[in-house]
Design a protein around this motif. Structure first.
Motif, PDB file in Angstrom:
ATOM      1  N   THR A 187      -7.537  20.504 -18.704  1.00 42.64           N
ATOM      2  CA  THR A 187      -6.568  20.200 -19.751  1.00 42.64           C
ATOM      3  C   THR A 187      -6.729  18.764 -20.241  1.00 42.64           C
ATOM      4  O   THR A 187      -6.720  18.492 -21.444  1.00 42.64           O
ATOM      5  N   ALA A 188      -6.888  17.839 -19.294  1.00 40.46           N
ATOM      6  CA  ALA A 188      -7.060  16.426 -19.665  1.00 40.46           C
ATOM      7  C   ALA A 188      -8.301  16.242 -20.519  1.00 40.46           C
ATOM      8  O   ALA A 188      -8.284  15.518 -21.530  1.00 40.46           O
ATOM      9  N   VAL A 189      -9.399  16.880 -20.127  1.00 39.41           N
ATOM     10  CA  VAL A 189     -10.646  16.756 -20.885  1.00 39.41           C
ATOM     11  C   VAL A 189     -10.484  17.336 -22.284  1.00 39.41           C
ATOM     12  O   VAL A 189     -10.877  16.717 -23.289  1.00 39.41           O
ATOM     13  N   ALA A 190      -9.921  18.531 -22.368  1.00 39.42           N
ATOM     14  CA  ALA A 190      -9.756  19.172 -23.678  1.00 39.42           C
ATOM     15  C   ALA A 190      -8.828  18.367 -24.582  1.00 39.42           C
ATOM     16  O   ALA A 190      -9.081  18.245 -25.790  1.00 39.42           O
ATOM     17  N   LEU A 191      -7.744  17.811 -24.025  1.00 38.87           N
ATOM     18  CA  LEU A 191      -6.824  17.010 -24.830  1.00 38.87           C
ATOM     19  C   LEU A 191      -7.511  15.748 -25.336  1.00 38.87           C
ATOM     20  O   LEU A 191      -7.379  15.376 -26.504  1.00 38.87           O
ATOM     21  N   ALA A 192      -8.260  15.079 -24.469  1.00 42.00           N
ATOM     22  CA  ALA A 192      -8.952  13.858 -24.889  1.00 42.00           C
ATOM     23  C   ALA A 192      -9.934  14.132 -26.008  1.00 42.00           C
ATOM     24  O   ALA A 192     -10.106  13.306 -26.918  1.00 42.00           O
ATOM     25  N   TRP A 272     -17.147  13.269 -19.010  1.00 43.54           N
ATOM     26  CA  TRP A 272     -17.056  14.619 -19.593  1.00 43.54           C
ATOM     27  C   TRP A 272     -16.060  14.605 -20.751  1.00 43.54           C
ATOM     28  O   TRP A 272     -16.319  15.146 -21.824  1.00 43.54           O
ATOM     29  N   ALA A 273     -14.917  13.967 -20.539  1.00 44.64           N
ATOM     30  CA  ALA A 273     -13.896  13.893 -21.584  1.00 44.64           C
ATOM     31  C   ALA A 273     -14.383  13.085 -22.789  1.00 44.64           C
ATOM     32  O   ALA A 273     -14.062  13.407 -23.932  1.00 44.64           O
ATOM     33  N   LEU A 274     -15.158  12.048 -22.524  1.00 43.21           N
ATOM     34  CA  LEU A 274     -15.647  11.195 -23.617  1.00 43.21           C
ATOM     35  C   LEU A 274     -16.834  11.811 -24.340  1.00 43.21           C
ATOM     36  O   LEU A 274     -17.234  11.324 -25.409  1.00 43.21           O
ATOM     37  N   GLY A 275     -17.413  12.871 -23.777  1.00 42.01           N
ATOM     38  CA  GLY A 275     -18.588  13.486 -24.403  1.00 42.01           C
ATOM     39  C   GLY A 275     -19.706  12.485 -24.550  1.00 42.01           C
ATOM     40  O   GLY A 275     -20.358  12.400 -25.589  1.00 42.01           O
ATOM     41  N   TRP A 276     -19.966  11.752 -23.456  1.00 42.80           N
ATOM     42  CA  TRP A 276     -20.893  10.631 -23.524  1.00 42.80           C
ATOM     43  C   TRP A 276     -22.288  11.059 -23.943  1.00 42.80           C
ATOM     44  O   TRP A 276     -22.867  11.988 -23.396  1.00 42.80           O
ATOM     45  N   ASP A 277     -22.843  10.346 -24.914  1.00 42.66           N
ATOM     46  CA  ASP A 277     -24.194  10.576 -25.421  1.00 42.66           C
ATOM     47  C   ASP A 277     -25.174   9.841 -24.510  1.00 42.66           C
ATOM     48  O   ASP A 277     -25.208   8.608 -24.467  1.00 42.66           O
ATOM     49  N   ALA A 278     -25.978  10.606 -23.778  1.00 46.25           N
ATOM     50  CA  ALA A 278     -26.873  10.013 -22.783  1.00 46.25           C
ATOM     51  C   ALA A 278     -27.983   9.168 -23.391  1.00 46.25           C
ATOM     52  O   ALA A 278     -28.687   8.462 -22.678  1.00 46.25           O
ATOM     53  N   GLU A 279     -28.176   9.258 -24.696  1.00 47.24           N
ATOM     54  CA  GLU A 279     -29.249   8.479 -25.311  1.00 47.24           C
ATOM     55  C   GLU A 279     -28.835   7.043 -25.601  1.00 47.24           C
ATOM     56  O   GLU A 279     -29.656   6.236 -26.012  1.00 47.24           O
TER      57      GLU A 279
END
Length: 456
Positions: A187-192, A272-279
């Motif tokens: 839930t926290a990830v989806a809300l963020a 995960w919540a931030l959807g971090w771009d590994a590049e």
């Protein structure tokens, strides 16, 4: 805002089918914060039904018979997995494990004896951290699917090897970061990521500090323990009871301390919540660090005492000037274990005990939509972490704790740890898998390995 703290002792969550049913019922009347979004691991419509799992458990071996393996045997393995073999370099622990796995037909002290066994389909890797990668890649190369406890790797370079072997073999590899299967964290990830609160500006992660201890006395190696093999890749040293079993995590020779213990959980959820771009690159700034022993050039000067950091604050700046703060505790913010998300239009908190904040209360009135729920790659059916691994073994989904994202997120913990050991600020270039501003720091991306135990 005061937040309840989580127990500092790590626990594995088992979210049973019955429990998920209760959460779903609660969601219908809007009585629980997490029930507004009972998400679970991805599952396709043709996934095996629960009755099939009971009838056809997967044959598995447990490698490392300590606390977490015992917990799994008591509450998590059945009905998904049948434990047919046990392995521990301490023969006494393997024999004691029979109390929770009485059907195991084989007990051994060298996991290599089990690699050629066609009747064993899966390995559960529950060893100390410094053995995780070696056992995992050997198992995958012999056709086994693997559930490996966190942290999957001991160093950045080990992540490279795991990726290579996992992709070459096509084996299923699930990491034991079970918070990904917990509806509160989902839930926290989806809300963020929903955009409801605008951009996330800062995430503060509190993971607790490591202990001090020592100097400890050397002792004779206990009967039944293969000390040379327990050390594995790590340097040969005299036996200390405090280096082994329950306290191995506080030695940098075998673990990354709190950064790869609770950090492997909470930093994973944050990224995960931030959807971090590994590049992209990350700036890692060491704001505070205290080790229980003096460090010289990143190495402890005392071989008889705990040496991983016991107090620290690390500031990571991600693309878009998003801050990730990793601390031993956040007492000034009201919590000592958990994750605080601060967004443009509100903030909220999550740990294993609580999901709180006004944005969470607002979900009772305006629940997350189906699109927002599935936007983080999850289906609507909630399943436990162990069931997710079972389904993945049957080809129905990539595990919710996949090796690619786990390695990507864990590398941030590894590099932060390097910064703590050196007391230096670092620039991590994930795309190049190197530290751009500090040549000496790159030496820590690959650990020294004793002959005969190499991870290759």
């Amino acid at each position: 805002m005061q937040f309840a703290s989580a127990n500092s002792t790590e626990r594995t969550c088992k979210l049973s089918r019955r429990k998920f049913g209760q959460l779903a019922a609660a969601a219908a009347v809007g009585t629980a914060a997490e029930s507004s979004m009972p998400l679970g691991a991805a599952a396709e419509s043709d996934a095996k039904p629960f009755s099939d799992a009971v009838d056809h458990p997967i044959s598995a071996a447990v490698i490392g018979c300590g606390g977490i393996a015992t917990h799994h045997a008591r509450v998590n393995f059945a009905p998904w997995f049948q434990i047919d073999a046990l392995c521990d370099v301490d023969r006494r622990r393997a024999e004691m494990y029979r109390a929770v796995a009485p059907d195991a037909k084989t007990v051994c002290s060298d996991y290599r004896e089990l690699l050629e066994r066609d009747d064993i389909e899966a390995f559960f890797v529950c060893t100390p951290d410094h053995w995780h990668t070696k056992v995992t890649i050997d198992a995958m190369r012999h056709g086994k699917n693997v559930y490996c406890e966190k942290p999957l790797t001991f160093s950045v370079d080990e992540g490279r090897v795991v990726r290579q072997v996992a992709n070459e073999t096509g084996r299923v590899l699930q990491v034991g970061t079970q918070q990904r299967s917990d509806p509160k964290f989902q839930t926290a990830v989806a809300l963020a990521r929903s955009g409801r609160l605008g951009d996330v500006k800062r995430v503060t992660v509190a993971i607790g500090g490591g202990p001090s201890g020592g100097p400890f006395e050397t002792a004779d190696v206990p009967d039944g323990l293969d000390w040379d093999r327990w050390l594995g890749q790590a340097p040969m040293t005299d036996y200390l009871a405090q280096r082994c079993h329950g306290s191995f995590r506080w030695w940098c020779e075998y673990s990354g301390g709190k950064l790869t213990d609770w950090g492997a959980h909470h930093v994973d959820i944050a990224l995960w919540a931030l959807g971090w771009d590994a590049e992209k690159s990350i700036e890692i700034e060491v704001l505070d660090v205290v080790h229980p022993v003096a460090m010289k050039d990143g190495w402890p000067t005392d071989r008889q005492s705990f040496n991983t950091a016991n107090r620290f604050t690390v500031r990571c700046v991600l693309p878009g000037d998003v801050e990730l703060i990793i601390r031993d505790n956040a007492a000034d913010l009201g919590f000592d274990n958990g994750i605080l998300f601060e967004c443009e239009r509100g903030r909220f908190f999550v740990n294993r005990n609580r999901l709180a904040g006004k944005p969470i209360e607002d979900l009772r009135r305006i629940p997350l939509t189906s699109q927002e729920r599935t936007g983080i790659g999850l289906g609507n059916e909630a399943v436990s972490h162990m069931e997710n691994f079972y389904r993945s073994c049957h080809g129905h989904a990539v595990p919710i704790s996949d090796f690619e994202s786990h390695i990507r997120h864990l590398n941030v913990c590894h590099v932060a740890n390097i910064g703590l050991r050196l007391g230096e600020n670092l620039r991590w270039s994930a795309a190049e898998a190197r530290i751009a501003n500090h040549p000496q720091a790159n030496d820590f991306l690959v650990r020294p390995q004793r002959s005969g135990f190499e991870v290759v």
